[in-house]
Design an enzyme around this catalytic site. Structure first.
Site, short mmCIF file in Angstrom:
data_model
loop_
_atom_site.label_atom_id
_atom_site.label_comp_id
_atom_site.label_asym_id
_atom_site.label_seq_id
_atom_site.Cartn_x
_atom_site.Cartn_y
_atom_site.Cartn_z
N LYS A 124 1.09 7.63 -9.98
CA LYS A 124 0.86 6.33 -9.32
C LYS A 124 2.21 5.65 -9.20
O LYS A 124 3.08 5.85 -10.05
CB LYS A 124 -0.09 5.47 -10.15
CG LYS A 124 -0.79 4.41 -9.36
CD LYS A 124 -2.03 4.94 -8.65
CE LYS A 124 -2.64 3.91 -7.74
NZ LYS A 124 -3.94 4.33 -7.22
N ASP A 164 -2.83 2.24 -1.72
CA ASP A 164 -3.65 1.58 -2.76
C ASP A 164 -3.63 0.09 -2.38
O ASP A 164 -3.41 -0.24 -1.20
CB ASP A 164 -3.06 1.83 -4.16
CG ASP A 164 -4.00 1.37 -5.28
OD1 ASP A 164 -5.02 2.02 -5.50
OD2 ASP A 164 -3.71 0.34 -5.93
P1 NDP Z 1 -6.66 -3.45 -0.39
O1 NDP Z 1 -5.31 -4.00 -0.61
O2 NDP Z 1 -7.05 -2.91 0.94
O3 NDP Z 1 -7.75 -4.56 -0.80
C1 NDP Z 1 -7.76 -5.11 -2.07
C2 NDP Z 1 -8.78 -6.23 -2.10
O4 NDP Z 1 -8.92 -6.69 -3.44
C3 NDP Z 1 -8.35 -7.42 -1.29
O5 NDP Z 1 -9.49 -8.08 -0.83
C4 NDP Z 1 -7.61 -8.26 -2.32
O6 NDP Z 1 -7.54 -9.63 -2.02
C5 NDP Z 1 -8.45 -8.03 -3.55
N1 NDP Z 1 -7.63 -8.16 -4.75
C6 NDP Z 1 -6.48 -7.51 -5.04
N2 NDP Z 1 -5.99 -7.90 -6.22
C7 NDP Z 1 -6.83 -8.84 -6.67
C8 NDP Z 1 -6.87 -9.64 -7.84
N3 NDP Z 1 -5.93 -9.54 -8.77
N4 NDP Z 1 -7.93 -10.49 -7.98
C9 NDP Z 1 -8.89 -10.60 -7.03
N5 NDP Z 1 -8.90 -9.86 -5.91
C10 NDP Z 1 -7.90 -9.00 -5.74
O7 NDP Z 1 -6.86 -2.35 -1.53
P2 NDP Z 1 -7.95 -1.18 -1.61
O8 NDP Z 1 -9.22 -1.61 -0.98
O9 NDP Z 1 -7.30 0.06 -1.17
O10 NDP Z 1 -8.13 -1.05 -3.20
C11 NDP Z 1 -9.14 -1.75 -3.92
C12 NDP Z 1 -9.39 -1.06 -5.25
O11 NDP Z 1 -9.81 0.30 -5.01
C13 NDP Z 1 -8.17 -0.94 -6.17
O12 NDP Z 1 -8.60 -1.02 -7.51
C14 NDP Z 1 -7.65 0.46 -5.89
O13 NDP Z 1 -6.89 0.98 -6.97
C15 NDP Z 1 -8.98 1.19 -5.74
N6 NDP Z 1 -8.89 2.46 -5.03
C16 NDP Z 1 -8.41 2.52 -3.75
C17 NDP Z 1 -8.38 3.73 -3.08
C18 NDP Z 1 -7.98 3.83 -1.65
O14 NDP Z 1 -8.18 4.92 -1.07
N7 NDP Z 1 -7.48 2.79 -1.02
C19 NDP Z 1 -8.75 5.00 -3.76
C20 NDP Z 1 -9.33 4.80 -5.08
C21 NDP Z 1 -9.35 3.58 -5.68
P3 NDP Z 1 -6.23 -10.28 -1.33
O15 NDP Z 1 -6.36 -9.91 0.11
O16 NDP Z 1 -6.36 -11.72 -1.60
O17 NDP Z 1 -5.03 -9.66 -1.99
#
Ligand code: NDP
Length: 444
Positions: A124, A164
């Protein structure tokens, strides 16, 4: 091996890294019995070699903002374990990124990747750079500067990063472009690329779709139909969006979404048309989820997460530790039947204990969200072949992989009373594969 001794060692050697300790604790506790049945593991001190990353790269990233100011951030790549394949795992850009967070994610990734059946090790990376409020030009210059610090330690057979939090198709494209130029090669060194330059069909959808496929497998064990079920989804990024898309296709009703500022509750359901609005809002205009409430006249709760709302199923898809014990108790009190994690480690250990003691169907991220990295693995295969498969072919493979992961979780996690402890199942299945590979390769 005693799990408490492993934890003490880590806390002494790497103090102030709570997320890393939390992730390791969960795994070592659940594999302790299996580990102790294999004295050869202990003789080879396998556990210490498995919980400590192979390598951690850190570097300063210097870039210039739109006003001409010189900015610095930190960049990292944690290469955790490559016993079963090249290092593989996403890049996160978020102000909260720290060595502790990346070490927890790389550790989890190692087991997740083992579960997929594909040959990928765990890694990562990321930066404390926040894309929020940055122009497209600033994001591009940052991505290019980040790759200047990273490119020598990655490669198609060494380490293949992906997206991510804060890193989607746009950022992967900029990083891939810079890597291609520096390395003077066109290889599949990043996954999640644009379709025109080697990206796999279904990769953007894969984590969300995969999570829902895993949920379907869990529901099947109790003969529950997903149709008509109200679903609480957190986040509004890549994973949340495609989770909603698949839920809608199957007749379920997503009613919440969130971002780091708050959440919306739409009791009528987030329809296909409303989801298109969210995708445009978040992916094109980089707006806030509050604007959904303004557009559709529903409730917006600032500074909170959606777990106090009533729903049948919870799909946390934002970030780590977003469901605590109180949230879990509220969810259970409100009658939730299943929790399937799109995010990585979104539930605290106390919350997991609440779900499990109430015999809720509970799937940890390392099993339920493995669809993303699985299709990344399939993208690597297509890039190596210099070929691309149809969306149907990739989706079919994704479904098979998720069903297979579920089967493995049941195999290793079924308890005396028939309840499936998916945490234990996923940890043991992932661990056994990595452990056997490490044993086969000698002391390294
Ligand atoms: P994105 O950046 O596309 O979206 C993240 C979302 O979560 C946004 O709505 C963001 O809000 C919110 N968010 C981020 N940090 C926080 C926080 N500290 N508190 C509250 N809300 C938060 O990321 P992904 O959708 O890709 O990832 C989401 C999760 O899924 C993560 O845990 C990631 O590790 C996991 N994941 C992702 C994969 C992928 O293929 N993308 C694969 C496997 C797991 P804001 O817009 O305000 O930042």
């Amino acid at each position: 091996m005693k799990s408490s001794e492993v934890l003490d060692l880590l806390k002494r050697r790497f103090p102030n890294e709570p997320e890393y300790h939390q992730a390791v604790e969960e795994v070592v506790e659940s594999i302790e019995d299996v580990y102790n049945e294999h004295p050869e593991f202990e003789k080879a001190n396998l556990i210490e070699r498995l919980v400590i990353p192979d390598k951690i790269h850190s570097f300063r990233v210097t870039w210039i903002d739109d006003k001409g100011n010189v900015q610095t951030n930190m960049g990292y790549r944690v290469q955790h374990n490559n016993a079963i394949g090249p290092y593989k795992g996403g890049i996160r850009f978020h102000a909260s990124v720290s060595p502790s967070i990346l070490k927890f994610l790389a550790f989890e990734q190692t087991f997740k990747n083992a579960l997929t059946t594909l040959p990928m090790g765990g890694a990562k990376g990321g930066s404390d750079f926040s894309p929020r409020g940055k122009s497209d030009g600033e994001v591009m210059r940052f991505c290019q500067a980040f790759v200047e610090g990273l490119w020598r330690v990655i490669g198609p057979n060494t380490d293949v990063p992906a997206g991510d939090i804060g890193v989607g198709g746009r950022e992967v494209g900029y990083m891939f472009g810079k890597y291609k130029k520096l390395a003077e090669e066109f290889t599949g060194t990043f996954t999640g690329k644009g379709r025109e330059f080697g990206g796999s069909l279904i990769r953007p959808e894969a984590t969300g779709y995969g999570n829902v496929y895993f949920l379907l497998e869990m529901l099947k064990t109790r003969n529950i139909d997903i149709k008509g079920k109200k679903c609480l989804v957190s986040g509004s990024g890549n994973v949340a969006q495609y989770t909603c898309e698949k839920l809608l296709e199957l007749g379920a009703i997503p009613v919440t979404l969130s971002d780091s500022d708050g959440y919306i509750h739409d009791p009528d359901g987030i329809t296909k048309e409303k989801l298109e609005f969210v995708m445009e809002l978040k992916n094109l205009y980089r707006g806030r989820i509050r604007e959904y409430a303004e557009e559709y006249g529903c409730k917006y709760v600032p500074g909170a997460r959606p777990w106090a709302e009533k729903g049948d199923i919870a799909l946390p898809s934002a970030t780590q530790n977003e469901i605590d014990q109180t949230d879990a108790e509220t969810l259970v009190k409100n009658g939730v039947i299943a929790v399937s994690e799109g995010a990585n480690m979104p539930s605290t250990p106390e919350a997991i204990a609440v779900f499990q003691s109430n015999k809720i169907l509970y799937a940890p991220g390392k099993a339920a969200n493995a669809g993303g990295v699985s299709v990344s693995g399939l993208e690597m295969t297509q890039n190596s072949e210099r070929y691309s498969w149809s969306a149907e072919q990739v989706d079919e493979k994704l479904r098979w992989i998720m069903a297979n992961i579920h089967e493995n979780c049941v195999k290793y996690g079924k308890e005396g009373d028939g309840y499936v402890n998916y945490v234990k199942g996923a940890n043991i299945a992932g661990f056994m594969k990595v452990a056997k590979a490490m044993m086969g390769q000698g002391i390294l």
